[in-house]
Each structure stands twice: as structure tokens, then as C-alpha cells.
Scaffold this active site. Structure first.
Site, short mmCIF file in Angstrom:
data_model
loop_
_atom_site.label_atom_id
_atom_site.label_comp_id
_atom_site.label_asym_id
_atom_site.label_seq_id
_atom_site.Cartn_x
_atom_site.Cartn_y
_atom_site.Cartn_z
N ASP A 1 -9.49 58.68 48.52
CA ASP A 1 -8.68 57.66 47.83
C ASP A 1 -7.58 57.13 48.75
OD1 ASP A 1 -8.12 56.00 45.71
OD2 ASP A 1 -6.82 57.42 44.68
N GLY B 1 -3.03 56.99 38.92
CA GLY B 1 -4.05 57.45 38.01
C GLY B 1 -3.73 58.82 37.44
N GLY C 1 7.34 55.28 39.90
CA GLY C 1 5.99 54.78 40.07
C GLY C 1 5.03 55.46 39.11
#
Length: 807
Positions: free
Chosen positions: A621, A506, A503
Site C-alpha cells: 500500500d 482505511g 488525519g
């Protein structure tokens, strides 16, 4: 002219059965494949031709990987009709338009055997596609027959195993007789109409893929997807890096193996996973009412209240006849249930619907044929008659309640002597366990102390502070982490090989790695191009090292060397929630009970951050891709690079740098740079809506009016059509009351005014207590479609947004 005509006819006739060139991927009328030639798919991935297995005297037509040096056959045409050696077989288009194999003066060995008006020798073409499928087609798009519909022992990408609910016909893979003999063997693997996986041995069940064995089933779910419609259930491959590198094979002795080519540069097929793993797991290994110890003895035992049917056979290790009751059931109100923890639940369960465990027990006791029940997350199952395929010592939380005569139970009515004896036994057992645990702890501490002193792996005395710029960590943190060298990390990930990449966020890419001390780990590497730099890296180190909760991902180590900044986490077998939630094939594995457990776990994790951890933390987040799932589908919150610590009594903070992910950020944070616990509550509400609806907020558009997921949910709520919000894959099986409460809680979380939103304590209470009143929500923020660039008129100096993507 007459001579020229004769020469042309001779030339045409002589060329009509010429073998094909190796680069060709089709066979047409008048063309053929012989022993020394092959078809090669357009992309060069697969080849078709005649082959002879090692130590065999027969010839077969097969398909194999063309770019892998070890010939690996995935499909065999004439496995039931082998061709003797020293023959000259031919593969071509027959006179009737079918694909055929023949030898010895047109002796037919095999045919695709299709019938229909479109089938003529002049109109059909055989083609080998680049996914390994051999097709017979009429024109460019009309496929009349394909090899994927007739698999042999191997399942690869785009193949489908299936079950027709109307006709009962089943498409399975069937093992070879031996490694050198492709003829049909004794074992087959497939799926039934109730979406259960089985391996059969001849006409009997050999192995059952049981959903109570969560660790196994979730690994299977990692590789397989289930598709269903009104008539059919299909099983396909779900996850793989490349169609050339992964295959599922049923081997000649009945093992279902997931195999990967060239794992860590091995240049061979590696067995990634196989079932069954132990003999105990074979179907009904211990017979009726007999249970096998999976991880302990591996021996059979009779359930309490039962005894071996044939004692002599049982003593000699012949357990297949199982056990019988010591005392017959009375069915007069005197029968009771004995609880057996951590069980592989029996086969042939009957689902009664969602109800309390007490009601489930009542339903079973009323039926004289009911032998047991189980209730998991309010889903009630019962079993009638014999209990088959039992095993214990399973790492799952399933409990099985087995019905026995009341006299078999130890109750509070025990006589004084019996009760005293029972207490003494319990005391001795507890004392023994305590001593064993104490010794294990002592040895573990000694081993860990010695192990951490190994210089090639880590330096226990080196503080992380000395490895990063001074001042990055405040002195009071005094934090020390296990630190690995960059070479250790490179070795663990095969030098950050792309095949190990699982994966990217950011922060940068995430790789799957293997460290001797820890096993499989997730290795997060700071990207030099990342907008998140040293500050976020140090932030994540400080936070996660101090946070310990079952719903937070664990930080195991780090690497700070040169320009490399790397974090090492526990490896989550099932990656992130979005991998399942937004994949139409994988989302069927997220049943209502699993989703409810994920929702509750996330809520508990955020509550811990806000209220019960050593530090009050605002995550900032929260999103679906930052929710990781372990092998038991337990959710763990990850990615603390954006998180902030709040001081005692602090409720709000301001920032000029707005960070987060589009679709999850609260309005006060976006517009004014203000964040608080209620910012996380807003993100949790969006996440909750996505879990319930199966829709992603960031790319949600209705056909009649452009609006956000929040606006759509609000509209349906006001119209009293909440059921239409629930993901169709769980709509029929979910608990409607809990689903409605959860949807209402989500709408409370996404209200525009932060003071109107509940705290995480309130949210946990509302989700867990069905009698607790829930207030009516107000209109949500961002009711219509929204984009970050619309905020350009506001005075935030710096904004960092990321788009949601798979982990």
C-alpha cells in the site's frame, strides 16, 4: 396634510444618526456605531466596535473575536490617532463615501481614504465579514477598501502580507507599543521579494528566518504559505483547524507567536510556537564573522582565522562589532577553506546554480571578494564580504566553507612536535567523549528500567500476546511492546477530541497526542467500521516492532483494551507528503532538493523492506499519503496494515483478497491477485511520477483525451517533451539531468510486465549513479483511464480498495 409632512420629516431627520442594533453587520449612510454598540459579522464570529485597553486612557475602534470570552483584538483602525476618554466617537459613512471616525463636532480622526468615481455617500456600504475583514463596498461585489490590506499586529485566515517587486512596497504586521497601547511599536514582520521572512526592529533586521535552520523553517512552513506572481510575493496562513482558533501575533518585544485558543481545554490563548527562541538567534548577534552557539553556550565566538575586532568589548559581552581576519587574504592561490559543520548560513547568499561542491569552491576562490561558500544537494551559494548572522550547533546538515589565508590551516606539513601535540589533544578529546557516553548509557539504562516499572503508565512484564486473542501472534515472535492503558491514551488526546485529529485512513482516525514519557505522538485508533480489522492490526504490530530504519515510521507503543485497538507512533511534524505535494500553496516549499531527498529516502526505505530487514516485507500500500515527513522533511514509510512477510527465497504470493489504493496497485495484483516485490516497485513508480509532476494519478484527466498520469508521462516521453512533465513550481530550478533520469526510472517501474520492472536495488543505483546506463522503458500499464469496477469480470473473490486522501 401639512402637519403630517412636517412630522414625517422630523422622524426621518431624528432617525438618520441612530446607532445600529448589535445584530447588524453593515453600516450605511445615515447609520453609525457609537461607544455602546457594535457590528457583528453575519455568522457571529467577529465584532467591531470601540474599546479601551486595560490601563489606557484612550479609545480605539477595533475588531475582535466575538465568541471568545477573552477580548482579543485583531485589528485597530485609529491606532495612530487615539481618542481621549470621555469623548463620544462615531463610526459611520462620511459625506465622501468613505468609512470614517470622528468626534467633537465632526472632528475627523480616521478615514479609509479611498478616492474614485464609485465613491459617493449614497452608494457605499461598510460590512464586517465573517472572516474578520472590514470592507467598504459599492454594490454587492465591488470592494473598494478592506482592513485585511491594512493589518495591525495580527495575521489570521485570508489575510495576506506582501511585497511588490516593482514598487518595493511591503505589507507587514506591526507590533503594538505595549500590551495596553495599540499604537505602532518598534517591530514589524513580513516577506521580501526573494521569499525570505524577516522581523524588523525600526529600520534594521531583528530576526531572520533562515532556511538552514530546518526545524524552525518547517514549523513556519506548517503555518505559512507563500504565493508569488510576476509582480508580488504574498504570505498567508496555511494550516489551522478553525479560523477562530489560530492567529499569528507580533508582540511588543519582537516575538512572532503562533497562538491557539483553548488548547487542551485551557480556556486561554496558548503559545504554540514563537521565534526567536533564544537570544543567540537575533540578527547578527555576534557581528561580522562571529558565530553564536545556539544549543550550547549561547556565547559568541570568532570563526577560526579571525579575532575580536575590539577585544575589551568582546570580553565584556559586547559582541556586535564582531571579528576581523588575523591574516588578510592573499587572493594569489594560497587561500584555503575551513569547513564549519551544522551552521546557520549567513545572510545575503548569492545562488550560482546547481553544480558539484568542487566546482562551487572553484567559483568562490576565483572571486577575491568571496568569503565563503556552501553546497547543499548540488545547489551552490557564495557570500561576498562580511559574513553576517552566523550561528553554530544547529540541527541541520549544512556545512559552511569559510575562506582563510593558507597559513591558518593545520596541514600534513606540521612539524613533528606540533603534529604529536595535535594527536595527543585528539586522543584526549576522544577518550573523554567515550567516558561521557558510557556514563550516559549506564544512567539511561537505570532510568529506563525504573521508569518502565511505573504501574500507572505501563506494564513491562505484560506481553502483548496476553492482551489479544491467543494465536494472533506466533510463539517465535516473542514480542513485547510498551502497552498503555486506554485512560492514558484518552488523556493524551483530550478524549480523542476533534481538534487533535490529524488525519484518517482505511484503518481509522489518527490523533495528535502528548505522553509524558514520549512527548508528542501520533495515535492511530482502529475504527469499528474499518474494513481493516484485527488481522491488519496484529500484522502492523508484528511488522513495525521488528523494523528499524530511518525511513520507516517508528512504533512506540500500543493499547489493547476492550474493543479498542490503538497504535502509538512517533509524531511527524509535517504530516504526510500529499499535504504538501497537492496543495498549490504549500507545494512551493517542496523545492527540487527536498523532493530529491524524499525520493531517495523512500527508495532506501523500500529497499530495506525488500532486502535488508530481518523480515522480507512487501508493503502492498505504498502511496503518497503513507509517506510521512518529519521536521527535517525526511520521509518515513507508514501504514503496514496491508503488508505481507515473504519467506527466504520466496518471490511471489497469491491472494483472493486484493487490497490497496486506487491508482497505485499493479496490474498483476488487481487482475490475478499476484503480488511480489515488483508490486511495490509499481507503486513506487506511480509515487515517483506524482512527486516529479505534482499531479495525483487517481484524479488525473487531460482536457483533450482521458488518460492516466502514467499514460500522459509515456506520451510526453515518446514525444521528447519530458520537461513539460516536471511540476511548474520546480521546473526552472531542478537539475534537468537528474529530473530526466528520475522520470525514466519511474516509467521503468510502471511497466506492465513485472519481470521488466527493475528491483529496488537497481532503482537506488540508477537514482544515485548518474553514469549508470538506464534501459528504455516499455509502454506502462493502465495507460488509459482505469476504474476498479472494470475488473468485475475477473475471478478475484474479495477486493478492498481505498481512495487517496490527506493524512
Amino acid at each position: 396634510m401639512e402637519l403630517d409632512t412636517i412630522l414625517v420629516l422630523v422622524l426621518v431627520f431624528s432617525c438618520s444618526w441612530l446607532p445600529l442594533f448589535p445584530s447588524q453587520n453593515t453600516v450605511k449612510t445615515g447609520e453609525s456605531i457609537t461607544a455602546n454598540h457594535k457590528l457583528v459579522s453575519a455568522g457571529g464570529s467577529f465584532a467591531l466596535g470601540f474599546f479601551t485597553p486595560a490601563n489606557s486612557t484612550f479609545i480605539y475602534l477595533g475588531i475582535w473575536y466575538n465568541t471568545i470570552p477573552e477580548q482579543t483584538v485583531i485589528w485597530v483602525a485609529n491606532r495612530e490617532s487615539p481618542i481621549p476618554q470621555n469623548s463620544f466617537p462615531v463610526f459611520t459613512i462620511g459625506d465622501d463615501g468613505n468609512l470614517v471616525i470622528f468626534y467633537e463636532k465632526d472632528k475627523l480622526i480616521w478615514s479609509s481614504n479611498v478616492k474614485g468615481e464609485l465613491l459617493t455617500s449614497n452608494s457605499t456600504v461598510g460590512a464586517l465579514l465573517d472572516n474578520g475583514n472590514l470592507v467598504l463596498k459599492h454594490g454587492e461585489s465591488n470592494i473598494l477598501w478592506d482592513s485585511f490590506e491594512h493589518p495591525t499586529d495580527t495575521l489570521i485566515r485570508d489575510m495576506r502580507l506582501g511585497f511588490n517587486k516593482i514598487s518595493g512596497l511591503r505589507t507587514v504586521i506591526n507590533s503594538w507599543t505595549s500590551n495596553e497601547d495599540p499604537r505602532p511599536g518598534n517591530f514589524s514582520f513580513g516577506i521580501d521579494g526573494r521569499m525570505r521572512f524577516y522581523t524588523w526592529k525600526q529600520n534594521g533586521i531583528h530576526y531572520r528566518f533562515d532556511d538552514s535552520s530546518k526545524g524552525y523553517m518547517l514549523r513556519i512552513a506548517w503555518y505559512f504559505s507563500v504565493i508569488t506572481d510576476n509582480e508580488n510575493v504574498f504570505l498567508t496562513l496555511a494550516y489551522y483547524k478553525s479560523p477562530l482558533r489560530l492567529r499569528v501575533v507580533l508582540n511588543p518585544i519582537g516575538y512572532l507567536q503562533v497562538m491557539v485558543w483553548n488548547r487542551n481545554g485551557s480556556n486561554k490563548w496558548n503559545i504554540e510556537f514563537q521565534l526567536p527562541q533564544v537570544k543567540c538567534e537575533l540578527y547578527a548577534h555576534c557581528g561580522p564573522f562571529g558565530s553564536c552557539g545556539i544549543r550550547s553556550s549561547g556565547l559568541c565566538r570568532c570563526l577560526t582565522g579571525f579575532e575580536p575586532k575590539f577585544l575589551k568589548d568582546w570580553v565584556n559581552g559586547k559582541w556586535n562589532e564582531g571579528c576581523v581576519r588575523k591574516i588578510a587574504l592573499g587572493c594569489d592561490g594560497g587561500d584555503r577553506f575551513l569547513k564549519h559543520e551544522n551552521m546557520k548560513l549567513p545572510d545575503h547568499a548569492i545562488f550560482l546554480g546547481n553544480m558539484s561542491i568542487k566546482k562551487c569552491a572553484t567559483q568562490c576562490i576565483r572571486n577575491c571578494s568571496c568569503s565563503a561558500y556552501a553546497c547543499s544537494k548540488n545547489a551552490c551559494f557564495i557570500w561576498l564580504g562580511d559574513l553576517l548572522d552566523l550561528a553554530d550547533d544547529i540541527t541541520s546538515s549544512r556545512a559552511l566553507y569559510v575562506r582563510v589565508h593558507g597559513s591558518e590551516l593545520i596541514t600534513d606539513d606540521l612539524s613533528g612536535n606540533s603534529a604529536q601535540t595535535y594527536k595527543i589533544i585528539i586522543a584526549e578529546v576522544v577518550s573523554t567523549i567515550f567516558v561521557i557516553l558510557l556514563l550516559i548509557s549506564i544512567f539511561a539504562c537505570i532510568f529506563k528500567r525504573k521508569h518502565l516499572k511505573r504501574p500507572d503508565r505501563m506494564n513491562r512484564n505484560s506481553s502483548l500476546v496476553s492482551s489479544v486473542p491467543s494465536g494472533s501472534l506466533v510463539a517465535k515472535d516473542n514480542m513485547k511492546l510498551v502497552q498503555y492503558s486506554l485512560q492514558n491514551v484518552r488523556d493524551a488526546t483530550n478524549n480523542f477530541h476533534k481538534d487533535n485529529k490529524i488525519g484518517e485512513g482505511g484503518f481509522g482516525p489518527v490523533f495528535k497526542g502528548f505522553l509524558d514519557e514520549l512527548g508528542y505522538v501520533a495515535i492511530k485508533r482502529l475504527s469499528r467500521r474499518s474494513s481493516q480489522g484485527l488481522e491488519e492490526f496484529m500484522n502492523e504490530l508484528k511488522l513495525i516492532a521488528k523494523l528499524q530504519h530511518k525511513n520507516l515510521v517508528s512504533l512506540l507503543g500500543c493499547c489493547v483494551e476492550g474493543e479498542e485497538k490503538i497504535l502509538i507512533y512517533e509524531y511527524m511534524l509535517n504530516c504526510s507528503l500529499d499535504k504538501f505535494l497537492f496543495d498549490p500553496l504549500l507545494k512551493v516549499t517542496l523545492d527540487w532538493g527536498t523532493r530529491l531527498g524524499i525520493i531517495e529516502g523512500i527508495a532506501q526505505g523500500v529497499l530495506y523492506l525488500h532486502k535488508y530487514s530481518r523480515l522480507k516485507v512487501i508493503h502492498r500500500d505504498l502511496k503518497v499519503s503513507n509517506i510521512l515527513l518529519d521536521q527535517e522533511m525526511i520521509p518515513k514509510i507508514s501504514d503496514f496494515g496491508m503488508a505481507r512477510i515473504f519467506g527466504t527465497g520466496q518471490t511471489q504470493a497469491n491472494t483472493k483478497r486484493v487490497v490497496g489504493t486506487y491508482g497505485y496497485i499493479s496490474p498483476e495484483y488487481v487482475v490475478y491477485g499476484q503480488f511480489s516485490e515488483k508490486s511495490d516497485v509499481f507503486s513506487f513508480g506511480v509515487l515517483l511520477l506524482e512527486i516529479l509532476t505534482g499531479e495525483r494519478n487517481s484524479d488525473f484527466f487531460m482536457t483533450d483525451i482521458s488518460m492516466s498520469l502514467l499514460g500522459w508521462a509515456w506520451k510526453k516521453w515518446k514525444e521528447g517533451r519530458v520537461s513539460e512533465l516536471i511540476d511548474p513550481s520546480i521546473r526552472e530550478t531542478c537539475d534537468s539531468n537528474k529530473a530526466t533520469r528520475s522520470m525514466l526510472v519511474a516509467l521503468l517501474c510502471v511497466q506492465e510486465n513485472p519481470t521488466d520492472r527493475p528491483t529496488m536495488s537497481d532503482i537506488v543505483a540508477m537514482l544515485s549513479n548518474e553514469t549508470l546506463a538506464i534501459p528504455e522503458p516499455k509502454e506502462p500499464a493502465f495507460r488509459s483511464s482505469w476504474r476498479p469496477q472494470k475488473l468485475k469480470d475477473f475471478s478475484i473473490n474479495e477486493m478492498t480498495f481505498s481512495l487517496p486522501g490527506p493524512r
